[in-house]
Design an enzyme around this catalytic site. Structure first.
Site, PDB file in Angstrom:
ATOM      1  CE  LYS A  54      42.823  41.147  33.817  1.00  0.00           C
ATOM      2  NZ  LYS A  54      44.016  41.914  34.159  1.00  0.00           N
ATOM      3  CD  GLN A  98      46.221  44.053  32.030  1.00  0.00           C
ATOM      4  OE1 GLN A  98      45.106  43.939  32.533  1.00  0.00           O
ATOM      5  NE2 GLN A  98      47.133  43.078  32.082  1.00  0.00           N
ATOM      6  CG  ASP A 121      44.792  43.809  39.500  1.00  0.00           C
ATOM      7  OD1 ASP A 121      44.234  42.697  39.426  1.00  0.00           O
ATOM      8  OD2 ASP A 121      45.406  44.321  38.549  1.00  0.00           O
TER       9      ASP A 121
END
Ligand code: NAD
Length: 287
Positions: A54, A98, A121
Site C-alpha cells: 500500500k 491494518q 478503508d
C-alpha cells in the site's frame, strides 16, 4: 461460449495511472500533497507485506507516506493516541489501521476513532452508516473496486439480479449496498442460505465472497452472467478463488480471474479514496 475475462491488473493499472495525474493536478492546484497514514501494530508477516504494498503504491502515485509502526505490546490507548494525532494532522488525508490487530485489542472501537473524513478503508461505523443511507462518504476498497471492474467491462448493473455470496462488513455487506445504489436487485446469500445454486443460477451478477475454494461451479451459473471472484486461497497449485474458474469460464459471460482480478483493485481504490479524502478536506478548509 467462453467468458470475457475481466483483467483486474490492467484496470487497476489504468486507475493508478489516472490517479497519479489527478494527484499531481491536485497538488499543483492547492499546494497540498495528499497523505496516507498506514498503522501497523505488531509483526504479522502477511500484514507487513500488505502495508508495504500500500505504501509503495501510494508513494508511486505522489501520495505522501505517514506510516506508523507500533510494537505488538502496544495498548489500545497507545494506538488511540496515534490515531488521534494523525486525525489532527492536516497533512494526513487518510488513516488506515491494518487488520488484524494483535489479540486482545478491540479493532472495531479503534477503527471508530478514525474520523469519517479520513476513513480511506471505509470501515468505520459512520462510513457504514453513510453507505447504508446512500449519502456521500468513503466506501470500502474491495467492494468499490468490484463496481469499477463491472463498469470497466460495461456489465449492466441497473435492473440486474445480483447475488452476493457472503455478508461480511469488509466485502459482502458493502458490495450489496453499492449494487443496490446502482439499482441492481440484490440477494445476499450466507452460510445459512439454503439452495445457494438455485439462487445464483438466476443471477445476472454473482459476487463470490464466502472464503470457500471452488464454492461456485458451472452448476451455479446462468449462461452469460458476470462472475466476480473475491476469494483468495493459497494452495499447492497457487492462488485460487471461490469460483471453479476452468468450469465457470465456459458458461459465464464475464469472469474475474484469481489472481489478477479483484485483488489488484483494492489498493487502486485505496489510493482513489485517499485523493477523494484530500479533496474533501481541502474544500472544507477553503470554506
Ligand atoms: P468472512 O469470513 O468475514 O465472510 C465470509 C462470508 O461468507 C460470511 O458472511 C458467511 O456467512 C459466508 N459464507 C460462508 N460459507 C458460506 C456458504 N457455504 N455459502 C454462502 N455463504 C457462505 O470473509 P471476508 O472477509 O468477507 O472475505 C471473503 C473472501 O474474500 C476470503 O477468501 C478473503 O480472503 C477474500 N478477500 C479478498 C480481498 C481482495 O482484495 N481480493 C479482500 C478481502 C477479502
Amino acid at each position: 461460449m467462453t467468458a470475457t475475462i475481466i483483467d483486474g491488473k490492467k484496470v487497476a493499472a489504468e486507475v493508478r495511472s489516472r490517479l497519479a495525474t489527478n494527484v499531481a493536478s491536485f497538488t499543483q492546484r492547492t499546494g497540498r500533497t495528499p497523505g496516507l497514514a498506514t498503522i501497523l501494530v505488531g509483526e504479522d508477516p502477511a500484514s507487513e507485506v500488505y502495508v508495504a504494498n500500500k505504501r509503495k503504491a501510494a508513494t508511486a502515485a505522489g501520495i505522501a507516506d505517514f506510516h506508523q509502526h507500533l510494537p505488538a505490546t502496544a495498548t489500545a490507548e497507545d494506538i488511540a493516541a496515534v490515531i488521534d494525532a494523525l486525525a489532527q494532522n492536516d497533512d494526513v488525508s487518510g488513516i488506515l489501521l491494518q487488520l488484524p490487530l494483535p489479540s486482545g485489542l478491540d479493532s472495531s472501537r479503534l477503527i471508530d476513532r478514525i474520523p469519517a473524513s479520513k476513513d480511506v478503508d471505509g470501515l468505520t461505523t459512520m462510513s457504514a452508516g453513510l453507505l447504508a443511507r446512500g449519502e456521500p462518504g468513503l466506501r470500502p476498497c474491495t467492494p468499490t473496486g468490484i463496481i469499477t471492474l463491472l463498469d470497466s467491462a460495461n456489465v449492466p448493473i441497473a435492473g440486474a439480479l445480483a447475488v452476493v455470496i457472503g455478508r461480511s462488513q469488509l466485502v459482502g455487506a458493502p458490495v450489496a449496498q453499492l449494487l443496490l445504489h446502482r439499482n441492481a436487485t440484490v440477494v445476499i446469500a450466507h452460510s445459512r442460505t439454503a439452495e445457494l445454486a438455485s439462487l445464483t443460477k438466476q443471477a445476472d451478477i454473482v459476487v463470490a465472497a464466502a472464503g470457500i475454494p471452488a464454492l461456485v461451479t458451472a452448476e451455479h451459473v446462468k449462461p452469460g452472467a458476470a462472475i466476480i471472484d473475491v476469494g483468495i486461497h493459497r494452495t499447492d497449485a497457487g492462488l485460487v478463488g471461490d469460483v471453479l474458474f476452468d468450469e465457470v469460464v465456459a458458461v459465464a459471460g464475464w469472469i474475474t480471474p484469481v489472481p489478477g482480478g479483484v485483488g489488484p483493485m483494492t489498493i487502486a481504490t485505496l489510493l482513489e479514496n485517499t485523493l477523494r479524502a484530500a479533496e474533501a478536506i481541502s474544500a472544507a478548509s477553503d470554506l
